[in-house]
Scaffold this motif. Structure first.
Motif, PDB file in Angstrom:
ATOM      1  N   ALA A 299      80.990  14.728  63.662  1.00 10.79           N
ATOM      2  CA  ALA A 299      80.840  14.970  64.850  1.00 10.79           C
ATOM      3  C   ALA A 299      79.709  15.911  65.547  1.00 10.79           C
ATOM      4  CB  ALA A 299      82.166  15.308  65.727  1.00 10.79           C
ATOM      5  N   TRP A 300      79.422  16.798  64.853  1.00 10.76           N
ATOM      6  CA  TRP A 300      78.195  17.612  65.222  1.00 10.76           C
ATOM      7  C   TRP A 300      76.974  16.858  65.309  1.00 10.76           C
ATOM      8  CZ3 TRP A 300      76.621  21.341  68.043  1.00 10.76           C
ATOM      9  CH2 TRP A 300      75.310  21.846  67.761  1.00 10.76           C
ATOM     10  N   TYR A 301      76.744  16.281  64.216  1.00  9.71           N
ATOM     11  CA  TYR A 301      75.512  15.469  64.085  1.00  9.71           C
ATOM     12  C   TYR A 301      75.429  14.307  64.724  1.00  9.71           C
ATOM     13  CZ  TYR A 301      75.058  17.822  59.449  1.00  9.71           C
ATOM     14  OH  TYR A 301      74.808  18.800  58.282  1.00  9.71           O
ATOM     15  N   VAL A 302      76.573  13.771  65.122  1.00 11.33           N
ATOM     16  CA  VAL A 302      76.585  12.508  66.209  1.00 11.33           C
ATOM     17  C   VAL A 302      76.154  13.116  67.471  1.00 11.33           C
ATOM     18  CG1 VAL A 302      77.833  10.898  67.189  1.00 11.33           C
ATOM     19  CG2 VAL A 302      77.999  11.225  64.639  1.00 11.33           C
ATOM     20  N   ALA A 303      76.880  14.108  67.709  1.00 12.33           N
ATOM     21  CA  ALA A 303      76.525  14.720  69.108  1.00 12.33           C
ATOM     22  C   ALA A 303      74.880  15.135  69.396  1.00 12.33           C
ATOM     23  CB  ALA A 303      77.518  15.878  69.602  1.00 12.33           C
ATOM     24  N   THR A 304      74.656  15.885  68.558  1.00 16.68           N
ATOM     25  CA  THR A 304      73.288  16.575  68.150  1.00 16.68           C
ATOM     26  C   THR A 304      72.111  15.237  68.496  1.00 16.68           C
ATOM     27  OG1 THR A 304      73.804  18.480  67.110  1.00 16.68           O
ATOM     28  CG2 THR A 304      71.476  18.088  67.298  1.00 16.68           C
ATOM     29  N   LEU A 305      72.264  14.352  67.779  1.00 16.56           N
ATOM     30  CA  LEU A 305      71.344  13.174  67.640  1.00 16.56           C
ATOM     31  C   LEU A 305      71.417  12.333  68.927  1.00 16.56           C
ATOM     32  CD1 LEU A 305      71.955  11.889  63.962  1.00 16.56           C
ATOM     33  CD2 LEU A 305      69.836  13.148  64.774  1.00 16.56           C
ATOM     34  N   LEU A 306      72.658  12.274  69.512  1.00 10.29           N
ATOM     35  CA  LEU A 306      72.599  11.589  70.708  1.00 10.29           C
ATOM     36  C   LEU A 306      72.227  12.394  71.865  1.00 10.29           C
ATOM     37  CD1 LEU A 306      76.159   9.963  70.494  1.00 10.29           C
ATOM     38  CD2 LEU A 306      73.919   9.020  70.409  1.00 10.29           C
ATOM     39  N   ALA A 307      71.947  13.596  71.587  1.00 13.43           N
ATOM     40  CA  ALA A 307      71.411  14.501  72.625  1.00 13.43           C
ATOM     41  C   ALA A 307      69.964  14.425  72.349  1.00 13.43           C
ATOM     42  CB  ALA A 307      72.057  15.860  72.664  1.00 13.43           C
ATOM     43  N   GLY A 308      69.400  13.878  71.509  1.00 11.26           N
ATOM     44  CA  GLY A 308      67.894  13.716  71.135  1.00 11.26           C
ATOM     45  C   GLY A 308      67.388  14.936  70.706  1.00 11.26           C
ATOM     46  N   GLU A 309      68.299  15.718  69.638  1.00 10.59           N
ATOM     47  CA  GLU A 309      67.778  16.780  69.004  1.00 10.59           C
ATOM     48  C   GLU A 309      67.938  16.664  67.630  1.00 10.59           C
ATOM     49  OE1 GLU A 309      69.889  20.283  70.531  1.00 10.59           O
ATOM     50  OE2 GLU A 309      69.235  19.955  72.665  1.00 10.59           O
ATOM     51  N   MET A 310      67.349  17.243  66.698  1.00  6.08           N
ATOM     52  CA  MET A 310      67.537  17.145  65.204  1.00  6.08           C
ATOM     53  C   MET A 310      68.077  18.436  64.603  1.00  6.08           C
ATOM     54  SD  MET A 310      66.018  15.272  62.839  1.00  6.08           S
ATOM     55  CE  MET A 310      64.537  14.912  62.893  1.00  6.08           C
ATOM     56  N   PRO A 311      69.298  18.170  64.238  1.00  4.36           N
ATOM     57  CA  PRO A 311      70.199  19.110  63.528  1.00  4.36           C
ATOM     58  C   PRO A 311      69.551  19.851  62.738  1.00  4.36           C
ATOM     59  CG  PRO A 311      71.485  17.006  63.472  1.00  4.36           C
ATOM     60  CD  PRO A 311      70.015  16.620  63.826  1.00  4.36           C
ATOM     61  N   ALA A 312      69.646  21.000  62.696  1.00  2.00           N
ATOM     62  CA  ALA A 312      68.842  22.144  61.995  1.00  2.00           C
ATOM     63  C   ALA A 312      68.987  21.808  60.589  1.00  2.00           C
ATOM     64  CB  ALA A 312      69.241  23.616  62.491  1.00  2.00           C
ATOM     65  N   ASP A 313      70.230  21.252  59.969  1.00  2.00           N
ATOM     66  CA  ASP A 313      70.475  21.309  58.622  1.00  2.00           C
ATOM     67  C   ASP A 313      70.518  19.794  58.148  1.00  2.00           C
ATOM     68  OD1 ASP A 313      72.584  20.822  60.122  1.00  2.00           O
ATOM     69  OD2 ASP A 313      74.127  21.781  58.570  1.00  2.00           O
ATOM     70  N   ILE A 314      69.759  19.153  58.727  1.00  2.00           N
ATOM     71  CA  ILE A 314      69.847  17.674  58.577  1.00  2.00           C
ATOM     72  C   ILE A 314      69.167  17.273  57.186  1.00  2.00           C
ATOM     73  CG2 ILE A 314      67.538  17.138  59.683  1.00  2.00           C
ATOM     74  CD1 ILE A 314      68.835  14.441  60.432  1.00  2.00           C
ATOM     75  N   GLU A 315      68.322  18.191  56.686  1.00  2.00           N
ATOM     76  CA  GLU A 315      67.941  18.124  55.377  1.00  2.00           C
ATOM     77  C   GLU A 315      68.739  18.086  54.315  1.00  2.00           C
ATOM     78  OE1 GLU A 315      63.854  19.628  54.176  1.00  2.00           O
ATOM     79  OE2 GLU A 315      64.806  21.233  55.359  1.00  2.00           O
ATOM     80  N   ASP A 316      69.850  18.770  54.581  1.00  2.00           N
ATOM     81  CA  ASP A 316      71.062  18.775  53.594  1.00  2.00           C
ATOM     82  C   ASP A 316      71.991  17.637  53.707  1.00  2.00           C
ATOM     83  OD1 ASP A 316      70.590  21.507  53.298  1.00  2.00           O
ATOM     84  OD2 ASP A 316      72.140  22.101  54.824  1.00  2.00           O
ATOM     85  N   VAL A 317      71.863  16.826  54.550  1.00  2.00           N
ATOM     86  CA  VAL A 317      72.396  15.338  54.735  1.00  2.00           C
ATOM     87  C   VAL A 317      71.724  14.487  53.668  1.00  2.00           C
ATOM     88  CG1 VAL A 317      72.914  13.492  56.037  1.00  2.00           C
ATOM     89  CG2 VAL A 317      73.332  15.810  56.794  1.00  2.00           C
ATOM     90  N   PHE A 318      70.288  14.593  53.903  1.00  2.00           N
ATOM     91  CA  PHE A 318      69.535  13.661  52.783  1.00  2.00           C
ATOM     92  C   PHE A 318      69.694  13.957  51.508  1.00  2.00           C
ATOM     93  CE2 PHE A 318      67.766  12.520  57.146  1.00  2.00           C
ATOM     94  CZ  PHE A 318      66.982  11.462  56.936  1.00  2.00           C
ATOM     95  N   THR A 319      69.787  15.317  51.192  1.00  2.00           N
ATOM     96  CA  THR A 319      69.863  15.950  49.563  1.00  2.00           C
ATOM     97  C   THR A 319      71.243  15.414  49.288  1.00  2.00           C
ATOM     98  OG1 THR A 319      68.488  17.843  50.466  1.00  2.00           O
ATOM     99  CG2 THR A 319      69.792  18.203  48.489  1.00  2.00           C
ATOM    100  N   GLY A 320      72.217  15.439  50.157  1.00  2.00           N
ATOM    101  CA  GLY A 320      73.542  15.177  49.817  1.00  2.00           C
ATOM    102  C   GLY A 320      73.805  13.715  49.428  1.00  2.00           C
ATOM    103  N   VAL A 321      72.744  12.931  49.629  1.00  2.00           N
ATOM    104  CA  VAL A 321      72.657  11.510  49.267  1.00  2.00           C
ATOM    105  C   VAL A 321      71.612  11.157  48.246  1.00  2.00           C
ATOM    106  CG1 VAL A 321      73.934  10.590  51.011  1.00  2.00           C
ATOM    107  CG2 VAL A 321      71.498  10.486  51.300  1.00  2.00           C
TER     108      VAL A 321
END
Length: 280
Positions: A113-135
């Motif tokens: 939910a944090w990623y969704v809320a942050t992206l919908l607010a037009g911001e880049m989550p600070a740890d979004i790299e971890d999401v890409f690394t995880g897949v």
């Protein structure tokens, strides 16, 4: 061994033609790019070890020698005015992710939910790299070998100052809109936010369409995930003792030691019994 053209006295540095209305860097000195995501991109350029070419590239970016810059899935195209009459064509290629790869990323993002809320607010989550690394993916290029660099200038060294100028301007554009990094990888801002909005709405609809409250009262207030254990203060230790190491000093003293008397005074004040209130 032959000398490089830019190091040879027979080829003195040329002066670029003046450009009116070019894409000019905001930074007038020092580093270009202020956010963590633009910094990660600049790191790739600096690992190439091109020395003075980086400085000349920064100068080109600040002079406004880049006439145009367009970001598309997998490709950055730019036109850079050098010393010749015809501008040079610059291309920086980076593999765009396919539909299946983006589906994995979006599923991981939608699950938090944090990623969704942050992206919908037009911001880049600070740890979004971890999401890409995880897949099994990498948002940023991990090295120059993941980039294809091309410039129509006669300089045989790569990257040339024209490529470096485009790199620096890209960093500033990533500062302005971090979603351009995702667009370069193949997912436009509107598409990603639309999918996040759908995921957010679907989550809400699932909650509203669930079982009646009277049927789930025994589990309604139970956390869906275990909460982290809180560490207890042992032997009256202050809150500072429970913090992880903080690498900050004040006049050569650790920050925690500087703050310790303050916390002690606050605690003593809080534990002091209040004065009785006279009642009529």
């Amino acid at each position: 061994m032959s000398r490089r053209r830019n190091d040879s006295p027979f080829f003195p540095p040329s002066t670029p033609r003046r450009v009116h209305g070019g894409v000019k860097a905001r930074s007038v000195r020092g580093a270009i790019g202020t956010s963590w995501w633009s910094g990660r991109f600049i790191e790739v350029l600096e690992t190439l070890g091109v020395g003075a070419r980086l400085q000349r590239g920064r100068n080109y970016a600040r002079r406004g020698q880049v006439m145009s810059l367009d970001i598309d899935a997998g490709t950055v195209l730019a036109s850079v005015q050098g010393s010749r009459a015809k501008p040079y064509r610059v291309r920086i290629g980076l593999r765009a992710f396919g539909k299946a790869e983006w589906a994995s990323v979006e599923e991981a993002l939608a699950g938090n939910a944090w990623y969704v809320a942050t992206l919908l607010a037009g911001e880049m989550p600070a740890d979004i790299e971890d999401v890409f690394t995880g897949v099994g993916l990498s948002l940023f290029p991990r090295g120059a070998d993941e980039l294809s660099l091309d410039c129509s200038c006669p300089d045989w060294e790569v990257p040339c100052k024209h490529l470096a100028a485009v790199f620096y301007l890209l960093a500033e554009q990533f500062d302005d809109d971090p979603f351009r990094i995702l667009a370069w990888r193949g997912r436009e801002r509107e598409d990603l936010l639309g999918r996040m909005h759908e995921a957010d709405s679907a989550g809400g609809n699932e909650t509203r369409a669930g079982a009646p409250l009277t049927d789930v009262l025994d589990t309604f207030y139970v956390s869906p995930a275990p909460l982290p254990q809180r560490r207890r203060s042992v032997g009256g230790a202050l809150l500072l003792d429970q913090l992880p190491p903080v690498d900050v000093t004040v006049r050569s003293r650790p920050l925690t030691e500087v703050l310790r008397p303050v916390y002690a005074a606050l605690r003593k004040s809080a534990e002091r019994p209040s004065d009785p209130v006279d009642r009529p």
